[in-house]
Design a protein around this motif. Structure first.
Motif, mmCIF file in Angstrom:
data_model
loop_
_atom_site.group_PDB
_atom_site.id
_atom_site.type_symbol
_atom_site.label_atom_id
_atom_site.label_comp_id
_atom_site.label_asym_id
_atom_site.label_seq_id
_atom_site.Cartn_x
_atom_site.Cartn_y
_atom_site.Cartn_z
ATOM 1 N N SER A 170 0.821 -1.211 0.000
ATOM 2 C CA SER A 170 0.000 0.000 0.000
ATOM 3 C C SER A 170 0.852 1.258 0.000
ATOM 4 C CB SER A 170 -0.915 0.009 1.229
ATOM 5 O OG SER A 170 -1.808 -1.088 1.208
ATOM 6 N N ARG A 266 -0.401 -4.260 -11.941
ATOM 7 C CA ARG A 266 0.299 -3.347 -11.050
ATOM 8 C C ARG A 266 1.784 -3.296 -11.384
ATOM 9 N NH1 ARG A 266 -2.079 -4.353 -4.996
ATOM 10 N NH2 ARG A 266 -0.584 -2.719 -4.508
ATOM 11 N N ARG A 292 -9.662 -0.730 -15.594
ATOM 12 C CA ARG A 292 -10.031 0.387 -14.723
ATOM 13 C C ARG A 292 -11.058 -0.049 -13.689
ATOM 14 N NH1 ARG A 292 -11.394 3.349 -18.517
ATOM 15 N NH2 ARG A 292 -9.313 4.161 -18.912
ATOM 16 N N GLN A 296 -10.179 -0.196 -9.750
ATOM 17 C CA GLN A 296 -10.970 0.660 -8.885
ATOM 18 C C GLN A 296 -11.632 -0.155 -7.784
ATOM 19 O OE1 GLN A 296 -11.238 4.149 -9.403
ATOM 20 N NE2 GLN A 296 -12.112 4.133 -7.354
ATOM 21 N N GLY A 300 -9.270 1.059 -5.311
ATOM 22 C CA GLY A 300 -9.891 2.368 -5.161
ATOM 23 C C GLY A 300 -9.240 3.467 -5.971
ATOM 24 N N VAL A 301 -8.434 3.099 -6.979
ATOM 25 C CA VAL A 301 -7.775 4.097 -7.824
ATOM 26 C C VAL A 301 -7.848 3.674 -9.280
ATOM 27 C CG1 VAL A 301 -6.156 4.839 -6.036
ATOM 28 C CG2 VAL A 301 -5.521 2.994 -7.592
ATOM 29 N N SER A 302 -7.648 4.618 -10.177
ATOM 30 C CA SER A 302 -7.590 4.323 -11.606
ATOM 31 C C SER A 302 -6.181 3.893 -11.985
ATOM 32 C CB SER A 302 -7.973 5.564 -12.414
ATOM 33 O OG SER A 302 -6.965 6.563 -12.271
ATOM 34 N N ALA A 305 -3.891 6.947 -12.026
ATOM 35 C CA ALA A 305 -3.544 7.438 -10.687
ATOM 36 C C ALA A 305 -2.567 6.501 -10.002
ATOM 37 C CB ALA A 305 -4.814 7.587 -9.850
ATOM 38 N N TYR A 306 -2.756 5.196 -10.177
ATOM 39 C CA TYR A 306 -1.837 4.231 -9.577
ATOM 40 C C TYR A 306 -0.429 4.422 -10.132
ATOM 41 C CZ TYR A 306 0.136 -0.127 -7.892
ATOM 42 O OH TYR A 306 0.938 -1.056 -7.255
ATOM 43 N N THR A 309 1.373 7.518 -8.845
ATOM 44 C CA THR A 309 1.858 7.388 -7.474
ATOM 45 C C THR A 309 3.104 6.538 -7.394
ATOM 46 O OG1 THR A 309 -0.356 7.658 -6.572
ATOM 47 C CG2 THR A 309 1.292 6.625 -5.153
#
Length: 315
Positions: A170, A266, A292, A296, A300-302, A305-306, A309
């Protein structure tokens, strides 16, 4: 900034659980985590083995922690999970700090009121006692770990590894967590929703009866994989394969396959600059819209966005 993890130990501490926290976070990479151990009164702390450990830090360490982990303590967790000294120590934790427990350490979090109205777990053998003491907690004794509003709990000792890897993942993404798992020689990811205990009418087979199918599936994640194809790899019926798979992996073939696709996506988002459409195709989701939706749901993210980060942290 280095993330400080404080391991709060008490008399009767389980050395293995303390070591798990230090081992997992300590291997995550230079400068990512600082892991320190503290207790109510610095000095020798009794363990459940035939030796004590010397703890240098007192409860004031909790005031500076970014994550606090409470390992189990035997036998006090179930008999006397809270004392005035422990309550005063936990009161030092700053608001918003991530708090986690390993095994019956959940009794201490519950006694402090930190789990009221939250989903939590503990070792399955202690579930009845936990329910009797803390009916206000939403106990789920059939999972490896839970996360609810920044408070995390795990089941037995081994699931403490899963929980710590989950926190590393995380914080810093799948690639860092997978590298820690490789160094510790443990599976890189076991979903928190997996069963922590499965009753089997016969002993665990010496050789996996679904290993060839899983290996083949991982090599073919980019294409549709059916249950019939998986069963054919083990020369068995779909019903028998599904039963054996659940016994060995603690989850269904479909759920396991979905998790592997998420992990593949990922890794590709973190480690490559491939367009999201290509990531979706290589991970077996087919379209960016499907990727997506799954990402999500799981995180909890697109995808964008992942990547923003975790790709930025690795470049």
């Amino acid at each position: 900034m280095t993330h400080r993890v404080a391991v709060f130990v008490r008399d009767g501490a389980l050395p293995m659980e303390i070591g798990i926290v230090h081992r997992i976070f300590g291997q995550a990479g230079p400068g990512l985590y600082e892991v320190l151990t503290c207790t109510v009164t610095p000095g020798p702390v009794r363990t459940d083995a035939d030796f004590s450990i010397n703890v240098e830090h007192g409860p004031e360490l909790l005031e500076t922690a970014d994550t606090v982990v409470v390992p189990a303590s035997k036998p006090d967790d179930e008999a006397r999970p809270m004392t005035p000294e422990i309550a005063a120590a936990l009161a030092r934790i700053r608001p918003g700090v991530r708090i986690a427990s390993v095994c019956t350490g959940a009794f201490t979090l519950a006694a402090a009121g930190l789990l009221d109205g939250r989903r939590a777990t503990t070792h399955w053998r202690s579930a009845d006692r936990f329910r009797a003491l803390f009916p206000q907690v939403l106990l789920d004794p059939d999972v490896l770990y839970t996360e609810d509003g920044g408070i995390l709990t795990s089941a037995g000792v081994a699931s403490g590894i899963d929980l710590c890897l989950h926190m590393v993942r995380s914080d810093h993404g799948a690639a860092v967590a997978n590298e820690v798992a490789r160094g510790t020689v443990v599976p890189p990811h076991r979903d928190g929703g997996q069963a922590q205990f499965v009753r089997r009418p016969v002993p665990e087979p010496a050789v996996s009866s679904t290993g060839r199918a899983r290996e083949w599936a991982l090599a073919n994640l980019h294409r549709p994989v059916s249950l019939r194809e998986l069963a054919a790899r083990e020369s068995t019926s779909t019903r028998t394969f599904t039963r054996r798979f659940r016994d060995e992996m603690g989850t269904s073939p479909g759920r396991w396959l979905s998790r592997q696709r998420i992990e593949r996506a990922r890794a590709l988002l973190e480690e490559t600059d491939l367009p999201v459409d290509d990531v979706a195709e290589r991970a077996g989701f087919g379209t960016a819209a499907s990727l997506r939706l799954h990402l999500q749901t799981e995180l909890g993210v697109s995808p964008t966005a992942y990547r923003r980060t975790f790709r930025a942290e690795r470049v």
